[in-house]
Design an enzyme around this catalytic site. Structure first.
Site, PDB file in Angstrom:
ATOM      1  N   TYR A 173       0.851  -1.189   0.000  1.00 42.03           N
ATOM      2  CA  TYR A 173       0.000   0.000   0.000  1.00 42.03           C
ATOM      3  C   TYR A 173       0.888   1.241   0.000  1.00 42.03           C
ATOM      4  CZ  TYR A 173      -4.680   1.635  -0.281  1.00 42.03           C
ATOM      5  OH  TYR A 173      -5.839   2.167  -0.774  1.00 42.03           O
ATOM      6  N   HIS A 223       3.197   4.581  -0.729  1.00 43.75           N
ATOM      7  CA  HIS A 223       2.937   6.013  -0.909  1.00 43.75           C
ATOM      8  C   HIS A 223       4.269   6.711  -1.170  1.00 43.75           C
ATOM      9  CE1 HIS A 223       4.433   6.194   3.169  1.00 43.75           C
ATOM     10  NE2 HIS A 223       3.494   5.369   3.570  1.00 43.75           N
ATOM     11  N   HIS A 225       7.418   5.617   0.737  1.00 43.06           N
ATOM     12  CA  HIS A 225       8.101   4.434   0.203  1.00 43.06           C
ATOM     13  C   HIS A 225       8.861   4.788  -1.077  1.00 43.06           C
ATOM     14  CE1 HIS A 225       4.577   2.522   2.334  1.00 43.06           C
ATOM     15  NE2 HIS A 225       5.576   1.864   2.887  1.00 43.06           N
ATOM     16  N   GLY A 279      12.436   4.171   6.631  1.00 41.04           N
ATOM     17  CA  GLY A 279      11.987   5.545   6.877  1.00 41.04           C
ATOM     18  C   GLY A 279      12.163   5.942   8.334  1.00 41.04           C
ATOM     19  N   ILE A 300       8.375  11.740   4.977  1.00 40.29           N
ATOM     20  CA  ILE A 300       7.693  12.484   3.906  1.00 40.29           C
ATOM     21  C   ILE A 300       6.301  12.852   4.429  1.00 40.29           C
ATOM     22  CG2 ILE A 300       6.904  12.426   1.492  1.00 40.29           C
ATOM     23  CD1 ILE A 300       9.949  12.220   1.729  1.00 40.29           C
ATOM     24  N   LYS A 360       3.181  10.817   5.972  1.00 43.13           N
ATOM     25  CA  LYS A 360       2.536   9.841   5.082  1.00 43.13           C
ATOM     26  C   LYS A 360       2.601   8.466   5.723  1.00 43.13           C
ATOM     27  CE  LYS A 360       2.735  12.343   0.927  1.00 43.13           C
ATOM     28  NZ  LYS A 360       1.941  12.394  -0.284  1.00 43.13           N
ATOM     29  N   SER A 361       1.508   7.722   5.626  1.00 44.67           N
ATOM     30  CA  SER A 361       1.436   6.392   6.211  1.00 44.67           C
ATOM     31  C   SER A 361       0.332   5.607   5.519  1.00 44.67           C
ATOM     32  CB  SER A 361       1.107   6.510   7.710  1.00 44.67           C
ATOM     33  OG  SER A 361       0.641   5.276   8.216  1.00 44.67           O
ATOM     34  N   SER A 362       0.546   4.309   5.340  1.00 48.37           N
ATOM     35  CA  SER A 362      -0.501   3.470   4.730  1.00 48.37           C
ATOM     36  C   SER A 362      -1.746   3.496   5.612  1.00 48.37           C
ATOM     37  CB  SER A 362      -0.012   2.030   4.574  1.00 48.37           C
ATOM     38  OG  SER A 362       1.221   2.030   3.913  1.00 48.37           O
ATOM     39  N   ARG A 363      -1.561   3.668   6.920  1.00 51.45           N
ATOM     40  CA  ARG A 363      -2.694   3.649   7.854  1.00 51.45           C
ATOM     41  C   ARG A 363      -3.553   4.916   7.765  1.00 51.45           C
ATOM     42  NH1 ARG A 363       1.011   0.366  11.218  1.00 51.45           N
ATOM     43  NH2 ARG A 363      -0.027  -1.614  11.581  1.00 51.45           N
TER      44      ARG A 363
END
Ligand code: PAF
Length: 283
Positions: free
Chosen positions: A32, A34, A37, A147, A176, A184-187
């Protein structure tokens, strides 16, 4: 770019690259993906001849009440991002490929995992080190990229690579952020529109804490109090922890001195978000 699902395929490709004397960068992820990554992949591509990205939601790093089942997944979207960033290989194994029945060997960590997320998520870092041991042995990279957003994870990985003598250079990359400051985070995809707005309070509170240190404050307690005060202005926020620790051993400190990690974990609704900053104080 190739997408493969088995350990055998990765090993065969890597073997050919090694024969040619090529350097390998590795970006382990849970998918997932962003911009955060992407920045790791771009860094790896700029520093290595070949870049491998893994996309695997590792079950052993989730506790029984955590979000393993609902963790977001989208391999097609991930493949596009990985390819556009210039990586050469995407490894997306099934859990059964990584954990055959009767997998009984684990990795135990101490000290760096005593506080912050380690204290709240007792199985988490053992699971992270277990899957990274496997991935490092499969990919055998020269460098691996992580990260700074997961600052404790980065400290744990640096220690585990040193302690267990992996011949891999660990490279930390900056957080980031979205335009409003949210890391920024997938969660973040779990957040409702109202919660998404409220989540900006994390970076806002850290900004206030950092400003205090930059103005000369050296008491961890005062910095923690300031961050807590700002977080408490947001009704949707529930603090899990606000901590000031040294950035090597991840131990709480009373006085801000040396390389210091200021880290927070905050529930916004039911979503647990983390954020941090690192500051070097030498006075
Ligand atoms: O940071 C993550 O996404 C995961 O903890 C990692 C390092 C890929 C291990 O599963």
């Amino acid at each position: 770019m190739k997408v493969v699902h088995t350990i055998k395929e990765v090993r065969e490709i890597v073997k050919e690259w090694k024969k040619e004397g090529l350097s390998i960068g590795f970006v382990p992820t849970m998918g997932y993906l962003h911009e955060g990554h992407k920045s790791l992949i771009l860094k790896s591509v700029s520093q290595n001849d070949r870049t491998v990205v893994s996309d695997f939601v590792n079950p052993t790093q989730f506790g029984p009440t955590e979000d393993l089942a609902r963790y977001p997944r989208d391999l097609e979207r991930d493949s596009k991002l990985v390819e556009s960033a210039g990586a050469d290989l995407l490894f997306n194994p099934e859990p059964s490929e990584m954990y055959p029945p009767h997998t009984t060997t684990t990795v135990n960590t101490t000290e760096v995992t005593e506080h912050l997320c380690g204290a709240r998520r007792p199985v988490h870092f053992g699971g992270v080190c277990q899957v990274l041991t496997k991935l490092f042995n499969i990919v055998t990279p020269n460098r691996a990229y992580f990260g700074q957003k997961d600052a404790q994870q980065l400290a744990v990985v640096k220690r585990f690579v040193r302690d267990l003598n992996f011949d891999i250079e660990i490279i930390g990359c900056p957080i980031i952020r979205e335009d409003d400051g949210l890391a920024k985070s997938s969660r973040n995809t779990y957040l409702s529109p109202e919660e998404r707005k409220a989540a900006v309070i994390l970076s806002k509170s850290l900004k206030a804490g950092k400003a205090l240190i930059e103005a000369g404050e050296r008491s961890s307690k005062k910095v923690i109090d300031e961050i807590t005060k700002v977080l408490n202005t947001e009704p949707l926020a529930r603090i899990d922890y606000v901590s000031v620790v040294d950035n090597v051993n991840i131990q709480p400190i009373d006085t801000i001195k040396g390389e210091v990690l200021v880290a927070i974990a905050v529930y916004i609704g039911t979503t647990r978000e983390i954020d941090n900053f690192i500051i070097e104080v030498n006075d």
